[in-house]
Write a protein that holds these residues in place. Structure first.
Motif, mmCIF file in Angstrom:
data_model
loop_
_atom_site.group_PDB
_atom_site.id
_atom_site.type_symbol
_atom_site.label_atom_id
_atom_site.label_comp_id
_atom_site.label_asym_id
_atom_site.label_seq_id
_atom_site.Cartn_x
_atom_site.Cartn_y
_atom_site.Cartn_z
ATOM 1 N N MET A 1 0.903 30.635 9.638
ATOM 2 C CA MET A 1 0.457 30.891 8.271
ATOM 3 C C MET A 1 1.529 31.628 7.468
ATOM 4 O O MET A 1 1.744 31.356 6.278
ATOM 5 C CB MET A 1 -0.840 31.706 8.312
ATOM 6 N N ALA A 2 2.231 32.583 8.122
ATOM 7 C CA ALA A 2 3.263 33.374 7.437
ATOM 8 C C ALA A 2 4.349 32.469 6.876
ATOM 9 O O ALA A 2 4.744 32.602 5.700
ATOM 10 C CB ALA A 2 3.865 34.392 8.410
ATOM 11 N N TYR A 3 4.824 31.537 7.694
ATOM 12 C CA TYR A 3 5.842 30.602 7.194
ATOM 13 C C TYR A 3 5.261 29.676 6.127
ATOM 14 O O TYR A 3 5.954 29.281 5.182
ATOM 15 C CB TYR A 3 6.436 29.790 8.354
ATOM 16 N N GLY A 4 3.995 29.337 6.283
ATOM 17 C CA GLY A 4 3.353 28.462 5.307
ATOM 18 C C GLY A 4 3.289 29.073 3.919
ATOM 19 O O GLY A 4 3.644 28.432 2.925
ATOM 20 N N HIS B 1 5.119 31.207 2.664
ATOM 21 C CA HIS B 1 6.458 31.383 2.106
ATOM 22 C C HIS B 1 7.128 30.041 1.791
ATOM 23 O O HIS B 1 8.303 30.005 1.417
ATOM 24 C CB HIS B 1 7.329 32.195 3.058
ATOM 25 N N GLY B 2 6.353 28.963 1.954
ATOM 26 C CA GLY B 2 6.855 27.651 1.558
ATOM 27 C C GLY B 2 7.692 26.936 2.595
ATOM 28 O O GLY B 2 8.272 25.894 2.303
ATOM 29 N N PHE B 3 7.765 27.461 3.824
ATOM 30 C CA PHE B 3 8.593 26.843 4.859
ATOM 31 C C PHE B 3 7.704 26.013 5.785
ATOM 32 O O PHE B 3 7.415 26.401 6.929
ATOM 33 C CB PHE B 3 9.355 27.916 5.632
ATOM 34 N N GLY B 4 7.281 24.865 5.270
ATOM 35 C CA GLY B 4 6.341 24.022 5.999
ATOM 36 C C GLY B 4 6.916 23.443 7.275
ATOM 37 O O GLY B 4 6.225 23.366 8.302
ATOM 38 N N SER C 1 6.835 25.911 9.978
ATOM 39 C CA SER C 1 5.453 26.079 10.462
ATOM 40 C C SER C 1 5.100 25.026 11.499
ATOM 41 O O SER C 1 4.496 25.320 12.544
ATOM 42 C CB SER C 1 4.468 26.001 9.292
ATOM 43 N N LEU C 2 5.497 23.768 11.227
ATOM 44 C CA LEU C 2 5.198 22.684 12.164
ATOM 45 C C LEU C 2 5.983 22.847 13.470
ATOM 46 O O LEU C 2 5.479 22.524 14.555
ATOM 47 C CB LEU C 2 5.509 21.337 11.517
ATOM 48 N N GLU C 3 7.204 23.360 13.382
ATOM 49 C CA GLU C 3 7.978 23.622 14.595
ATOM 50 C C GLU C 3 7.306 24.690 15.452
ATOM 51 O O GLU C 3 7.260 24.591 16.690
ATOM 52 C CB GLU C 3 9.396 24.068 14.217
ATOM 53 N N LEU C 4 6.771 25.715 14.797
ATOM 54 C CA LEU C 4 6.050 26.760 15.526
ATOM 55 C C LEU C 4 4.788 26.186 16.173
ATOM 56 O O LEU C 4 4.423 26.579 17.292
ATOM 57 C CB LEU C 4 5.679 27.901 14.573
ATOM 58 N N LEU D 1 -2.330 22.817 8.108
ATOM 59 C CA LEU D 1 -2.577 21.947 6.951
ATOM 60 C C LEU D 1 -2.220 22.642 5.638
ATOM 61 O O LEU D 1 -1.720 22.004 4.709
ATOM 62 C CB LEU D 1 -4.038 21.495 6.942
ATOM 63 N N SER D 2 -2.456 23.952 5.565
ATOM 64 C CA SER D 2 -2.061 24.698 4.362
ATOM 65 C C SER D 2 -0.545 24.686 4.211
ATOM 66 O O SER D 2 -0.027 24.548 3.099
ATOM 67 C CB SER D 2 -2.561 26.147 4.442
ATOM 68 N N SER D 3 0.164 24.824 5.337
ATOM 69 C CA SER D 3 1.627 24.787 5.296
ATOM 70 C C SER D 3 2.120 23.430 4.811
ATOM 71 O O SER D 3 3.050 23.351 3.998
ATOM 72 C CB SER D 3 2.196 25.078 6.686
ATOM 73 N N CYS D 4 1.505 22.371 5.318
ATOM 74 C CA CYS D 4 1.876 21.023 4.863
ATOM 75 C C CYS D 4 1.599 20.856 3.379
ATOM 76 O O CYS D 4 2.398 20.256 2.637
ATOM 77 C CB CYS D 4 1.108 19.974 5.665
ATOM 78 N N SER D 5 0.480 21.387 2.924
ATOM 79 C CA SER D 5 0.103 21.284 1.514
ATOM 80 C C SER D 5 1.089 22.032 0.625
ATOM 81 O O SER D 5 1.564 21.503 -0.383
ATOM 82 C CB SER D 5 -1.307 21.838 1.319
ATOM 83 N N ILE D 6 1.420 23.280 1.011
ATOM 84 C CA ILE D 6 2.313 24.093 0.192
ATOM 85 C C ILE D 6 3.710 23.483 0.139
ATOM 86 O O ILE D 6 4.365 23.485 -0.910
ATOM 87 C CB ILE D 6 2.370 25.537 0.751
ATOM 88 N N ALA D 7 4.173 22.930 1.274
ATOM 89 C CA ALA D 7 5.519 22.361 1.341
ATOM 90 C C ALA D 7 5.564 20.893 0.908
ATOM 91 O O ALA D 7 6.647 20.311 0.838
ATOM 92 C CB ALA D 7 6.066 22.500 2.756
#
Length: 800
Positions: free
Chosen positions: A503-506, A508-511, A514-517, A537-543
């Motif tokens: 979520m932290a990377y998400g 901050h816009g680093f989608g 996030s997926l690598e993590l 999914l939030s990370s994918c959405s933001i990025a």
């Protein structure tokens, strides 16, 4: 009350009499004398011997009556009798102290102990266990330590029963290190000693130490009993260790305790806390005669697993049985269900029932009420319950601190936390966990580092829950590097740890990161849960990772059997809105198996705002206001969209609607930390000491990026000029904060700004241009995400 009044009266009266007797009677150097045989014959005639025998029988009769009254629970009669008896015998005092302690009169038991000391009667190894227990029940560490000192003076610090009582008292008060010292200093230990220590670890939430203690007990050849099994099941509950819990269940089946109701109830509790409700229900159904404890365990099991309707249904079935009636624990287990479904009226009804049944005051029940009112946004009622509590422990303080945080009163929560520390009450792990979201909310990196230092100093870092909260705090404060460092140092990363860093990377816009993590998490054999996929999914959405988002959305159900919830659908709707496919987004809402919530329509409203589709924005806004008529943000978005196209009549209409409902526009502000101080700016702010320099720098920046600070009068009609100036973004708080950062923060360091509301499009574009011409990294954290702006590009890819 009459009985307590009698106790108070008798205590004060007897103390005065005894004190006056001490003044007229000296006991200094008093030694018993041996009289000649003839003297004994002369002094004690047959008549006097008969009188002595008669008095002895009378005292024996009175003592037997006192014991009878105490055993029957008739403390008032016992007190009346006690005040008319000779009080030189330790046994008599012990009987009444035991009676007071067993019947819940803990303060009176401690007071009677001090009367006993003042009367010159020596306490023995039967006195101290009950007095120590009373101190523990009162949560009074100071009194407990004073009694412990008396134990040393009396030479009873190695007595088995006294030491067992001390272990229990220190455990109840949360001082497990003191309990360990007593346990390790014992010359001999029995089964009760080991059970007390095993239970002590479980009480303070240390499940591993509890299980290790059981292993050590078995290694010295002591067989377990049902109390050992109950404590071990509690330890499994704390660790959510289903495997060990099943092993203990197997031992129960083989033992003579398989039909014991308390053991069966502990198994229900363990399975419930390990999230296996069906196992708990199967055990519950097999118990032929269910008492209140069994019903309470099942009600609590449903509530703990977020199944509030089943919890209420179980409660109704208990009432229909007509055999058992609700007690304090029933209400304690039922109140969380009220919070889960937002049922304020049933919660108040339970509170009223507790008052009518005289269940209050009760420490745990009052604390649960505070927790419920806090979660139901009734902070005033939570404060009232807290202020009226006669006794407060650390859990009560944790509950009220959490209530302040949950209701957006982070500063008040921090003030309460400071007072707690100032009063030398040592916060526990739950206190730290409760207060850390407040630091995340104020997003002050300086204060966040201070609390992190406090955590390290007090050795709370090993607690996973706290470490996870620190990761979240640093992420919300804009320091992603520190969040990653804390995560890397964690020895035992659980699923919440992985969810938090993803979520932290998400945010901050680093989608992609996030997926690598997420891939690393699966490689480490950590099974993702529903919250994991919310973060992914939030990370994918933001990025803007469209393909990856849909891939993981289908993976969630296909591979892990997790049904998508509103949060997951909301993230996918954000992805559709980002692409600009608004028609498909509307169709997606209609095809959802769940009823659309304000969150879902809010995603459509955000997409409409980004793509400037006012008609669709109005549709989404109408749905939002039908579900949550007090949604201020919805009104603000519509008003801003109307202002952008010059529809001032609609702007005024929205303003009138808000005024009619008593709503006010949230005042936007931007915070920037310079030299360990937080500086706050509002739009058109001119109250800073360096205002002139700030506006001079801003004027230069605006000219360089192609904007002007002031607007030509010829461009607008006079009627619109004031409105245009007031809505102009050129003096918004973000720009003022950036200008101040450029003149205050040394070159090479990023300018980090925290904004309480969403950053507007104009300020976002301006920040990108300023970062390009100044060659500085600008980080702006708004109410949704962090924008890392560098070399004219933003991590959000211009969609947020």
């Amino acid at each position: 009350m009459a009985m307590l009044s009698a106790l108070t009266f008798f205590s004060s009266y007897t103390f005065q009499v005894n004190t006056s007797m001490f003044k007229t009677k000296s006991t200094k150097n008093h030694q018993p004398k041996t009289l000649p045989k003839s003297s004994l014959t002369d002094k004690y005639t047959p008549q006097s011997i008969d009188v002595d025998v008669s008095n002895a029988r009378k005292n024996q009769l009175l003592t037997r009556n006192l014991v009878s009254h105490v055993n029957s629970g008739d403390i008032e009669s016992a007190l009346y009798l006690f005040e008319r008896m000779p009080k030189s015998d330790t046994f008599v005092w012990n009987v009444l102290i035991r009676g007071l302690t067993d019947n819940g009169f803990f303060r009176e038991a401690v007071d009677l102990y001090y009367r006993m000391c003042f009367s010159g009667v020596r306490a023995d190894n039967f006195t101290f266990p009950f007095v120590i227990k009373a101190c523990g029940e009162l949560c009074d560490l100071r009194e407990g330590e004073k009694v412990h000192a008396k134990v040393y003076k009396a030479g009873l610090n190695f007595d088995l029963y006294v030491c067992n009582a001390l272990i229990c008292m220190y455990a109840k008060l949360g001082y497990i290190d003191c309990a360990e010292r007593v346990f390790l200093g014992m010359e001999s230990r029995d089964l009760v000693s080991w059970n007390s220590m095993i239970s002590a670890y479980a009480i303070v939430g240390d499940g591993w130490s509890s299980l290790l203690c059981i292993k050590k007990m078995q290694s010295v050849g002591i067989e377990h009993d049902k109390f050992t099994l109950i404590s071990s099941l509690k330890a499994c509950s704390l660790l959510c260790s289903l495997l060990i819990g099943k092993e203990i269940h197997g031992q129960v089946i083989k033992s003579t305790f398989r039909l014991d109701v308390v053991v069966q109830t502990s198994l229900i509790d363990m399975y419930g806390k390990c999230c296996h409700v069906q196992y708990a229900y199967n055990l519950f159904n097999r118990i032929p005669e269910r008492g209140i404890i069994t019903w309470n365990a099942m009600i609590g099991c449903y509530a703990l697993n977020l199944r509030p309707l089943e919890s209420f249904s179980c409660f109704r079935n208990m009432q229909k049985s007509g055999v058992v009636h609700p007690d304090k624990i029933t209400l304690i287990n039922l109140l969380p269900s009220c919070a889960q479904v937002g049922a304020l009226l049933p919660g108040k009804s339970i509170h009223g029932f507790a008052i009518r049944k005289e269940f209050l005051p009760h420490l745990v029940l009052e604390t649960t009420l505070i927790d419920m009112y806090g979660k139901l946004q009734e902070l005033r009622l939570a404060e009232q319950v807290f202020d009226q509590m006669n006794v407060k422990n650390m859990i009560s303080w944790n509950a009220i601190i959490a209530a302040y945080v949950q209701n957006g009163q982070s500063r008040q929560a921090l003030k309460l936390f400071s007072n707690l520390v100032y009063k030398h009450c040592k916060p526990d792990a739950s206190t730290i966990s409760s207060i850390l979201p407040a630091y995340s909310d104020i997003a002050s990196l300086t204060e966040g580092k201070q609390i992190h230092g406090y955590i390290i100093q007090n050795e709370f870092s090993a607690n996973n829950y706290i470490s996870n909260s620190i990761i979240y705090m640093y992420a919300r404060c804009g320091d992603l590097l520190s969040a990653q460092q804390i995560f890397d140092r964690m020895y035992n990363k659980d699923v919440i740890s992985w969810n938090t860093i993803i979520m932290a990377y998400g945010i901050h816009g680093f989608g992609k990161e996030s997926l690598e993590l997420f891939c690393r998490m699966r490689e480490n054999n950590i099974e993702p849960n529903a919250s994991t996929f919310v973060s992914v999914l939030s990370s994918c959405s933001i990025a803007g990772l469209d393909e990856e988002g849909w891939k993981h959305f289908h993976l969630m159900k296909r591979e892990y059997g997790i049904d998508p919830q509103i949060e997951h659908y909301g993230s996918m709707l954000d992805l559709l809105g980002r692409k600009g496919d608004l028609d498909k987004a509307k169709e997606f809402i209609h095809e959802m198996p769940l009823a659309p919530t304000a969150r879902i329509w809010g995603s459509l409203l955000a997409a409409s705002r980004h793509h400037r589709n006012i008609e669709l924005a109005e549709v989404a806004a109408n749905h939002i206001l039908s579900l949550a008529h007090d949604n201020t943000g919805c009104y603000i978005v519509l008003s801003n969209m109307y202002a952008e196209v010059g529809r001032w009549e609609d702007v005024e209409r929205i303003k009138d609607l808000m005024s009619e409902q008593g709503m006010a526009k949230t005042i936007g502000f931007s915070d920037i930390e310079v030299n360990y101080k937080t500086i706050r700016f509002v739009n058109h702010d001119r109250f800073h000491l360096e205002t002139d320099r700030i506006y001079d720098v801003l004027s230069i920046l605006l000219r360089q990026i192609g904007e002007e600070l002031f607007v030509s009068l010829q461009k607008f009609r006079p009627v619109d000029l004031i409105r245009t100036r007031l809505n102009s973004p050129k003096c918004h708080s973000v720009r003022l904060a950036i200008s101040y950062g450029l003149i205050s923060i040394s070159i090479g360091k990023p300018i980090v700004i925290k904004k309480n509301i969403r950053i507007c499009r104009d300020c976002h574009d301006a920040a990108k241009k300023i970062s390009d011409i100044t060659n500085r990294e600008i980080v702006v954290g708004d109410s949704k995400i962090y924008h890392h702006i560098k070399d004219g590009h933003c991590s959000c890819k211009d969609y947020w």
